[in-house]
Design a protein around this motif. Structure first.
Motif, PDB file in Angstrom:
ATOM      1  N   ASP A   3      -8.338   2.833   0.016  1.00 49.74           N
ATOM      2  CA  ASP A   3      -8.686   3.523   1.261  1.00 49.74           C
ATOM      3  C   ASP A   3      -9.219   2.544   2.298  1.00 49.74           C
ATOM      4  N   ARG A   4     -10.027   1.558   1.852  1.00 50.44           N
ATOM      5  CA  ARG A   4     -10.549   0.563   2.797  1.00 50.44           C
ATOM      6  C   ARG A   4      -9.417  -0.264   3.398  1.00 50.44           C
ATOM      7  N   ASP A   7      -5.218   0.327   9.870  1.00 48.48           N
ATOM      8  CA  ASP A   7      -5.196   1.227  11.029  1.00 48.48           C
ATOM      9  C   ASP A   7      -5.948   0.618  12.207  1.00 48.48           C
ATOM     10  N   ALA A   8      -7.018  -0.113  11.892  1.00 50.55           N
ATOM     11  CA  ALA A   8      -7.848  -0.662  12.955  1.00 50.55           C
ATOM     12  C   ALA A   8      -7.244  -1.907  13.588  1.00 50.55           C
ATOM     13  N   ASP A   9      -6.570  -2.710  12.794  1.00 53.36           N
ATOM     14  CA  ASP A   9      -6.150  -4.027  13.277  1.00 53.36           C
ATOM     15  C   ASP A   9      -4.664  -4.140  13.603  1.00 53.36           C
ATOM     16  N   ARG A  56      -6.372   0.723   3.939  1.00 55.99           N
ATOM     17  CA  ARG A  56      -5.678   1.530   4.945  1.00 55.99           C
ATOM     18  C   ARG A  56      -6.478   1.620   6.236  1.00 55.99           C
ATOM     19  N   HIS A  57      -7.781   1.782   6.128  1.00 55.32           N
ATOM     20  CA  HIS A  57      -8.612   1.832   7.342  1.00 55.32           C
ATOM     21  C   HIS A  57      -8.536   0.512   8.100  1.00 55.32           C
ATOM     22  N   ALA A  58      -8.557  -0.603   7.365  1.00 58.35           N
ATOM     23  CA  ALA A  58      -8.473  -1.914   8.018  1.00 58.35           C
ATOM     24  C   ALA A  58      -7.131  -2.094   8.708  1.00 58.35           C
ATOM     25  N   TRP A  83       0.836  -1.205   0.000  1.00 61.57           N
ATOM     26  CA  TRP A  83       0.000   0.000   0.000  1.00 61.57           C
ATOM     27  C   TRP A  83       0.869   1.252   0.000  1.00 61.57           C
ATOM     28  N   GLU A  96     -11.234   3.551  -3.797  1.00 60.56           N
ATOM     29  CA  GLU A  96     -12.028   3.184  -2.623  1.00 60.56           C
ATOM     30  C   GLU A  96     -11.450   1.949  -1.938  1.00 60.56           C
TER      31      GLU A  96
END
Length: 747
Positions: free
Chosen positions: A705-706, A712-714, A708-710, A685, A702
């Motif tokens: 971006d998903r 960041d969360a995990d 990266r969010h995943a 990424w 999209e």
């Protein structure tokens, strides 16, 4: 050999370390799984005739290659260096991840073409940058490169190897009449065949070739003593032996032996006693040629003198056009072993070539081909290229593409001559080659046109060079520079064909940058010019661009409508449409459904893939593979998707196409996360976010971006930061290689 192989002990696992030297029957490739790019052959040519008396040479050269990265086979002309090298490469090809590639340097009349020819054979592009960078990347591949016949370009080869070998992985097997002379070189001298002892190799070679030629009186007429007299007179040189053996079809062996002893006595003395007279390879070869010349007709002699104008194997129709040799004369020269039949038949026709040592001997006696010969050769290749360009616009596209591929060495030589002596002919040649070069992602052929720039500055044909440079820049990911050069090509174009080539780039660049209105406008211009020219391929390319604009804007219905309109226009205007044109439209239909209905998308994408592979359209084949891989990555079995990506990443990497490599890697990030390779996903990424090449937009944006969010969360913050830092530090090519390692772990 069979008995030795069957009797050899076996073990369940090969020992670690280099493979030791072994007799020929026991030599085998290292047991390393090959990962070769699709569409790129990893094998070497297999000569039709057997290799006699070289078992030890093959084994010892192979043993040297186990520990050395540069081995040079040295020996006199006609001794069989090439045959030994090809056999070594054939046996070892499967032991290298990228196989073995053969570069015939005798096809190069311009030493400066050596690096480009080597990179083309390996399948690595320059990405629009200096050739040294391409050589360094090539050196990182696990590949065996055979550089055949280096003696006339030794300085260039030495400099090239200084760029290639530091890569640390590639191995080089060179053949030359003298060492290359670079650090780390291991030299293996190949001697003439033994002429003494029981069943010497020279005798076996003569008997085998004479029997194959249809010896007068049958094989029983080959008295061993007479055979030994002949091969001793020829000092065991395989080329001379084969030529002598061929004569037994029309001359009894006893007469042949007498002719050699009486008619060419002085030359034979030079061959037989080099200790007294010293090595003189040209006189050695002239002795063989002089003997054969006594049996030639005037027409055969004239064809022999002029044949060295050819750089490689050609068909009889080429010989008739360039050296005025009808098929009957060509076949006579084959029977006299002055020409040989090439085992490869890319177009289905028989091809003939002059052995390099024979060509050298011919030129030493009669001189090099004249400018008139070169001009006739270049004019013929222009006719071949023009005919193929017309053919690739029809349903017979595959045949046209194969025809061009069969004369690449001739095209290279013709263009090199034209650049120096007739730049306008070179421009016409590049114009005829442009579309096929883009379709086949042939950076070298586009580069020929780029080299015309200084000669054509301010000329009406300058647009040809500008369009070629624009196409190379587009492939290298330099989109702004590609667009600027394509605008220059368009404004300087003197005809619709050059305008069409410029508009092709001007349609693609804004599409990659999400400037859809601009891409549509240029696509309409491209369609109109293509219809005027009568080129259905570019009509389809324009229709595909319009459909993709709609698809990427989220309008699949509009995309399908654009495809349907283009199909109707093709049907109205053309009776015969090339497979590539239909393949592009199938690709557009598939892309329109990739997000909405993946199962429906696969069918047209697979059709596009089939059409591309049928005609060698590597560009279409690559983008279709990316789309298939993306669909499987999001909706299919992750392992199967990983296999597809492992096939398509090298497709772009090996060909230096940075633009499409970046798009492919962006589509791969989601699969790595889905398959649980979170660290690899984070690294990739970061790597694909860094380049300022093409834009990421729509569903692709999209998904990135998903991911990266995943992450960041995990992911733990420190671990994620380290992975992102590693990714940002990688260039696109390094990121691709790391991604291949991650895919290998998945599969």
């Amino acid at each position: 050999a069979q008995a030795e192989a069957l009797g050899a002990p076996t073990s369940p696992r090969p020992p670690p370390g280099p493979v030791p030297a072994a007799p020929a029957a026991a030599v085998r490739a290292h047991p390393v799984p090959a990962r070769v790019s699709p569409g790129t052959p990893a094998h070497v040519p297999v000569p039709a005739s057997s290799l006699v008396g070289r078992e030890r040479d093959v084994a010892e050269v192979g043993a040297l290659l186990d520990g050395a990265r540069l081995v040079t086979i040295v020996g006199p002309g006609g001794v069989g260096k090439t045959r030994v090298a090809l056999e070594v490469a054939r046996r070892r090809a499967a032991g290298h991840a990228s196989g073995a590639r053969v570069v015939e340097l005798t096809t190069l009349t311009d030493p400066g073409s050596v690096p480009a020819a080597v990179l083309a054979a390996i399948g690595v592009g320059t990405q629009g940058g200096p050739v040294e960078a391409g050589l360094r990347r090539a050196g990182e591949l696990d590949v065996l490169v055979v550089l055949d016949n280096c003696e006339h370009v030794l300085d260039t080869v030495a400099h090239m190897l200084e760029q290639l070998l530091p890569g640390g992985r590639a191995r080089v097997l060179a053949t030359s009449r003298e060492p290359v002379g670079v650090p780390g070189e291991h030299v293996r001298v190949v001697e003439p065949l033994a002429t003494a002892g029981t069943e010497p190799a020279a005798r076996r070679l003569f008997v085998e070739r004479a029997t194959a030629a249809g010896v007068l009186g049958g094989p029983g007429a080959l008295d061993p003593d007479l055979v030994d007299r002949v091969v001793r007179r020829l000092d065991g040189l395989p080329l001379a032996i084969e030529m002598a053996a061929a004569r037994t079809a029309t001359l009894h062996l006893d007469e042949l032996s007498t002719a050699l002893e009486d008619g060419l006595d002085a030359e034979i003395e030079l061959l037989r006693d080099p200790r007294r007279h010293g090595a003189d390879r040209h006189r050695t070869l002239r002795a063989v040629i002089a003997w054969s010349e006594t049996f030639l007709t005037a027409a055969e002699r004239d064809a022999l003198r002029r044949w060295p104008v050819f750089a490689g194997p050609v068909e009889a129709r080429d010989a008739a056009a360039v050296v005025a040799a009808p098929r009957s004369v060509v076949e006579q020269l084959v029977r006299r072993s002055l020409l040989v039949v090439d085992p490869a038949r890319p177009t289905g026709g028989t091809r003939y070539r002059m052995l390099r040592t024979v060509a050298s001997a011919v030129q030493s006696g009669w001189g090099a081909p004249t400018d008139a010969d070169r001009a006739r050769h270049a004019a013929h290749l222009l006719a071949v290229a023009s005919e193929a360009d017309a053919g690739r616009r029809t349903g017979d596209e595959a045949r046209a593409v194969r025809r061009l591929a069969s004369v690449v060495a001739e095209l290279r030589a013709a263009h090199a001559w034209a650049r120096q002596h007739d730049p306008h002919l070179g421009a016409r040649l590049s114009r005829a080659l442009h579309t096929t070069a883009v379709m086949s992602m042939d950076d070298e052929r586009l580069g020929w046109a780029a080299q015309l720039t200084p000669s054509l500055e301010g000329d009406r044909d300058a647009s040809v060079a500008h369009a070629a440079v624009a196409a190379r820049l587009l492939k290298a990911g330099e989109l702004a520079a590609a667009e600027a050069r394509a605008v220059l090509a368009l404004t300087t174009a003197a005809n619709d064909v050059d305008r069409m080539h410029a508009l092709d780039v001007l349609t693609d660049v804004p599409l990659y940058d999400a400037r859809f209105d601009e891409s549509r406008r240029r696509a309409v211009e491209l369609r109109d010019v293509a219809l005027a020219v009568g080129d259905p391929y570019y009509v389809a390319v324009a229709g595909t661009a319009r459909a993709l604009c709609a698809a990427y804007e989220g309008d699949p219905a509009g995309a399908h409508a654009a495809v349907a309109a283009c199909r109707a226009a093709l049907a109205r205007r053309f009776e015969d449409v090339p497979p590539s044109a239909l393949g592009w439209l199938d690709y557009a239909d598939g892309e329109a459904e990739v997000e909405r209905d993946p199962a429906r998308a696969l069918e047209p994408l697979e059709r596009a893939l089939g059409a591309a592979d049928e005609v060698g359209n590597l560009y279409l084949g690559g983008v279709a593979r990316v789309s298939v891989a993306s669909v499987r990555a999001r909706h299919g079995d992750p392992v199967e998707a990983a296999r597809t990506f492992a096939e398509v990443v090298p497709w772009w990497l090996d060909r230096g196409d940075r633009t499409h490599l970046l798009t492919t890697l962006r589509n791969l990030v989601d699969l790595l996360l889905r398959a649980g390779s979170r660290t690899a996903a984070a690294e990739l990424w970061a790597a694909v976010e860094a380049p300022a090449a093409s834009s990421s937009f729509g569903p692709e944006r999209e998904r990135l971006d998903r991911v990266r969010h995943a992450l960041d969360a995990d992911e733990e913050p420190d671990h994620l930061a380290e992975a992102l830092a590693r990714g940002r530090a990688r260039g696109v090519e390094a990121a691709a290689r790391a991604a291949l390692d991650a895919l290998g772990a998945l599969t």
